[in-house]
Motif scaffolding. Structure first.
Motif, PDB file in Angstrom:
ATOM      1  N   UNK A   1      11.243 -10.869  -7.713  1.00  0.00           N
ATOM      2  CA  UNK A   1      12.422 -10.654  -6.870  1.00  0.00           C
ATOM      3  C   UNK A   1      12.269  -9.381  -6.048  1.00  0.00           C
ATOM      4  N   UNK A   2      11.730  -8.336  -6.687  1.00  0.00           N
ATOM      5  CA  UNK A   2      11.546  -7.084  -5.953  1.00  0.00           C
ATOM      6  C   UNK A   2      10.539  -7.265  -4.824  1.00  0.00           C
ATOM      7  N   UNK A   3       9.443  -7.993  -5.091  1.00  0.00           N
ATOM      8  CA  UNK A   3       8.436  -8.211  -4.059  1.00  0.00           C
ATOM      9  C   UNK A   3       8.947  -9.097  -2.937  1.00  0.00           C
ATOM     10  N   UNK A   4       9.935  -9.947  -3.264  1.00  0.00           N
ATOM     11  CA  UNK A   4      10.457 -10.838  -2.233  1.00  0.00           C
ATOM     12  C   UNK A   4      11.281 -10.074  -1.198  1.00  0.00           C
ATOM     13  N   UNK A   5      11.728  -8.868  -1.556  1.00  0.00           N
ATOM     14  CA  UNK A   5      12.376  -8.016  -0.559  1.00  0.00           C
ATOM     15  C   UNK A   5      11.319  -7.547   0.432  1.00  0.00           C
ATOM     16  N   UNK A   6      11.669  -7.522   1.686  1.00  0.00           N
ATOM     17  CA  UNK A   6      10.719  -7.196   2.737  1.00  0.00           C
ATOM     18  C   UNK A   6      10.756  -5.710   3.036  1.00  0.00           C
ATOM     19  N   UNK A   7       9.616  -5.054   2.922  1.00  0.00           N
ATOM     20  CA  UNK A   7       9.540  -3.625   3.208  1.00  0.00           C
ATOM     21  C   UNK A   7       9.281  -3.391   4.689  1.00  0.00           C
TER      22      UNK A   7
ATOM     23  N   UNK B   1      19.949  -7.300   5.587  1.00  0.00           N
ATOM     24  CA  UNK B   1      20.161  -6.780   4.229  1.00  0.00           C
ATOM     25  C   UNK B   1      18.966  -6.927   3.297  1.00  0.00           C
ATOM     26  N   UNK B   2      18.013  -7.824   3.609  1.00  0.00           N
ATOM     27  CA  UNK B   2      16.865  -8.011   2.717  1.00  0.00           C
ATOM     28  C   UNK B   2      15.718  -7.068   3.034  1.00  0.00           C
ATOM     29  N   UNK B   3      15.854  -6.264   4.087  1.00  0.00           N
ATOM     30  CA  UNK B   3      14.774  -5.361   4.499  1.00  0.00           C
ATOM     31  C   UNK B   3      14.925  -4.021   3.779  1.00  0.00           C
TER      32      UNK B   3
END
Length: 295
Positions: free
Chosen positions: A84-90, A116-118
């Motif tokens: 889930x953490x990796x699925x957030x886009x940096x 919001x996911x970035x």
């Protein structure tokens, strides 16, 4: 086939020690947890827990199963959390300190609201990062925009105007050589040429042209100006909130445009990702809306 949900419920008993806590973590009632235990026992053909009125305790066979399960469900939970953490886009951004603290950071919540996911990783540095080799997706650079090997978009051309605490403003705000010479000037170590440039364009001189109070950064110079230590020369965009609050005033004196500006830059070698494109478009819109005098 053995129910994984029932196995998960069972694994919580030795981990947390109390049936009520295990039920709470699983999000079920104690009676539902007890039902899951009976279901698991029926599937395995073994008695796993003892029901003695004080809750559920493990039998010898239950302890053997718990030992075999070990921390398998914890590792599954950790793997899911990590995914889930990796699925957030940096979005990794390099910028200069004044731009970051005085303009970008106060506006970043607006960008986060629409993306919001970035997950933003922001770094401020005076050096020019290598966007092909370093771990940055994009950068904000100050200059003339003539860098080789980057794709650039101008946010705004830099301007210089004089700002000071209201009590330092000469009577009536009129600009003259005498009134200007009586002002104390504040200098930023990284921008020692700003005052001489402004004075040259304005046709004025001052005894503190190359001397006077020196601050390490423009942000510190702004704070010193608010405290009444002297006047600064700055791009109006960096002190809009202080002007609106009345902490600083900007008299109707010459405003000069510089050859330098703030630019969004990225490497054309890397694919244009959705977060980078969204950040670029948002930056350009925010810069346009944030122009001094805009509605």
């Amino acid at each position: 086939m053995v129910s994984l949900r029932a196995l998960h419920a069972f694994s919580l008993l030795p981990r947390h020690g109390r049936a009520s806590l295990a039920a709470e973590i699983l999000g079920v009632s104690p009676s539902a947890l007890s039902h899951l235990m009976r279901k698991l026992e029926a599937e395995l053909g073994a008695t796993l827990v003892l029901r003695d009125g004080r809750g559920l305790t493990l039998t010898e066979e239950g302890q053997r199963l718990a030992l075999g399960l070990g921390d398998s469900f914890e590792r599954i939970e950790d793997a899911v959390d990590s995914f889930k953490r990796r699925s957030r886009t940096e979005l990794r951004i390099s910028t200069v300190s004044t731009f970051a603290t005085r303009w970008l950071i106060p506006r970043l919540p607006d960008f986060q609201a629409i993306q919001p996911d970035v997950e933003i990783l922001l770094s401020a540095s005076t050096r020019m990062v290598d966007l092909d080799r370093e771990n940055y997706d994009c950068a904000i650079r100050l200059g003339k925009g003539n860098w080789q090997g980057v794709e650039s978009a101008l946010l705004w051309q830099e301007h210089l105007a004089v700002a000071m605490a209201p009590r330092l403003l000469p009577d009536g705000g009129a600009l003259s050589q005498d009134s200007f010479a009586r002002l104390r000037l504040l200098h930023s170590a990284a921008r020692r040429g700003d005052w001489p440039l402004w004075m040259s364009r304005a046709g004025l001189t001052h005894p503190d042209t190359t001397s006077g109070t020196l601050l390490e950064s423009r942000d510190l110079a702004i704070q010193a100006a608010i405290a009444g230590m002297g006047a600064i020369v700055i791009d109006k965009r960096f002190v809009m909130s202080e002007l609106d609050a009345g902490h600083l005033v900007m008299p109707d004196w010459p405003v000069i445009e510089l050859e330098t500006g703030y630019w969004f830059v990225r490497s054309p070698v890397r694919p244009l990702s959705r977060p980078v494109a969204a950040f670029r478009d948002w930056l350009q819109t925010a810069a346009l809306e944030g122009q001094p005098g805009s509605a």
